[in-house]
Structure formats: structure tokens, C-alpha cells
Motif scaffolding. Sequence first.
Motif, PDB file in Angstrom:
ATOM      1  N   ARG A 194       0.569  -1.232   0.429  1.00 31.29           N
ATOM      2  CA  ARG A 194       0.088  -0.246   0.086  1.00 31.29           C
ATOM      3  C   ARG A 194       0.890   1.369  -0.131  1.00 31.29           C
ATOM      4  O   ARG A 194       0.629   1.924  -0.952  1.00 31.29           O
ATOM      5  CB  ARG A 194      -0.858   0.013   1.564  1.00 31.29           C
ATOM      6  N   TYR A 195       1.849   1.012   0.874  1.00 27.78           N
ATOM      7  CA  TYR A 195       2.496   2.516   1.037  1.00 27.78           C
ATOM      8  C   TYR A 195       3.796   2.149   0.439  1.00 27.78           C
ATOM      9  O   TYR A 195       5.066   3.083   0.050  1.00 27.78           O
ATOM     10  CB  TYR A 195       2.731   2.539   2.647  1.00 27.78           C
ATOM     11  N   GLU A 196       4.190   1.411  -0.290  1.00 29.29           N
ATOM     12  CA  GLU A 196       6.050   1.015  -1.006  1.00 29.29           C
ATOM     13  C   GLU A 196       7.234   1.207  -0.562  1.00 29.29           C
ATOM     14  O   GLU A 196       7.702   2.298  -1.179  1.00 29.29           O
ATOM     15  CB  GLU A 196       5.757   1.696  -3.036  1.00 29.29           C
ATOM     16  N   ASN A 212      -2.851  -4.193   3.701  1.00 30.00           N
ATOM     17  CA  ASN A 212      -1.944  -3.244   3.526  1.00 30.00           C
ATOM     18  C   ASN A 212      -0.885  -4.030   2.713  1.00 30.00           C
ATOM     19  O   ASN A 212       0.196  -3.258   1.792  1.00 30.00           O
ATOM     20  CB  ASN A 212      -1.096  -2.808   4.510  1.00 30.00           C
ATOM     21  N   SER A 228       6.527   9.365  -5.254  1.00 34.89           N
ATOM     22  CA  SER A 228       5.189   8.414  -4.740  1.00 34.89           C
ATOM     23  C   SER A 228       4.028   9.084  -3.358  1.00 34.89           C
ATOM     24  O   SER A 228       4.710   9.932  -3.152  1.00 34.89           O
ATOM     25  CB  SER A 228       5.246   7.083  -4.138  1.00 34.89           C
ATOM     26  N   ASP A 229       3.403   8.926  -4.527  1.00 34.61           N
ATOM     27  CA  ASP A 229       1.775   9.954  -3.926  1.00 34.61           C
ATOM     28  C   ASP A 229       1.342   9.036  -2.541  1.00 34.61           C
ATOM     29  O   ASP A 229       0.716   9.342  -1.510  1.00 34.61           O
ATOM     30  CB  ASP A 229       1.143  10.554  -4.645  1.00 34.61           C
ATOM     31  N   LYS A 230       1.464   7.545  -2.382  1.00 31.74           N
ATOM     32  CA  LYS A 230       1.351   6.535  -1.701  1.00 31.74           C
ATOM     33  C   LYS A 230       1.982   6.666  -0.443  1.00 31.74           C
ATOM     34  O   LYS A 230       1.654   5.625   0.492  1.00 31.74           O
ATOM     35  CB  LYS A 230       1.447   5.719  -2.360  1.00 31.74           C
TER      36      LYS A 230
END
Length: 172
Positions: A43-45, A127, A150-152
Motif C-alpha cells: 500500500r505504501y511502497e 495493506n 510516490s503519492d502513496k
Amino acid sequence: MHVLKTHYHPDVTSLENKSIFTRLATRGIAMQGTRILLLYTERYEDYSLPGGGLEQDEDQIEGMMRELSEETGATAINNIQVFGAYEEYRPWHKNDYEVQHMISYCYTCNINTTLGIARMESYEIKNGMKAMWVNIHEAIAHNKKTIATSDKKGMSIERETFLLERIAEGII
């Protein structure tokens, strides 16, 4: 325990007249040469140290061992040593508090290299969290790329990257 860094999230510009919720957490640092046991979160890379919140009145070392075992399946956790603490202030929008003050107590340890079965919580599974042995320098480079592009990304990536860099300094 020595505080390695105190970090203020950009949205926390002042603590004056703010209601603050304190959360205590632990992080486990298990190494094999330049490989480190981390959690990759789809989910957050990002890569992060295994760990999480302490339960009410839980001993820090017992909490670190519990979290490390639950999230990675680690067994035979031993030779536990203090690494340092990371303190942070972040926005908090629950339970009538405006700011979360989180203190992460970090410990190095040895574990069996073969991992058992992890017992992750439902949100961790959702996640896409997975425990894996990763070259620490590759994990740092990956997190830095995520921070830049990243926007994540989640709020914890700066903490995790800082800690990974401090750990890497110790093995060079």
C-alpha cells in the motif's frame, strides 16, 4: 534510552495548546551481514522495521519480541541490545486529540534465519505487508525513491529510512 531523533511532521507547527496522545512502540532490528529483516508494505511502497504499539503496561523488550514474532514469524529471539529511540509528533484526528506523540524504542537482536508463520492483523494483511530479508542499502534506496516519487507513501517512511540509515552506518 538515547533518543536518536525527534521529528515533527510538517503539519505539526506548534504543540502549544494542543491535546497530545502519546503512543509507545517498539521496533526489532535483525541482521545477517548486510541483510536485514524488514516488512514490505504494498500500500505504501516502503520497507519498515517490524514492530508496533506496546500494550498497556507491557515491557518494552517483551513487546518488541511479541511484535517481531507476530509480524515476521521470527523465533529464538535472543541477544537483545538497545539501539535507540525515535520520537515523533504527527497529526492525530481520533479520540479528541490533535497530535500523536509516538516514541519508538528500537532494539537489535538475533533470530533464527528461517522464519515461522507470521500472525499479522487484518489491516496489515489488507495493506499487503510481507516479511523479507533485504539488503539494507537496497531498502534505503527504495524508500528514498518512494519519498521522492510516490503519492502513496505513509507518514512512517521518514522514520524508517532514518533508522535504516543509522543501522547501515553501524555495519560499514
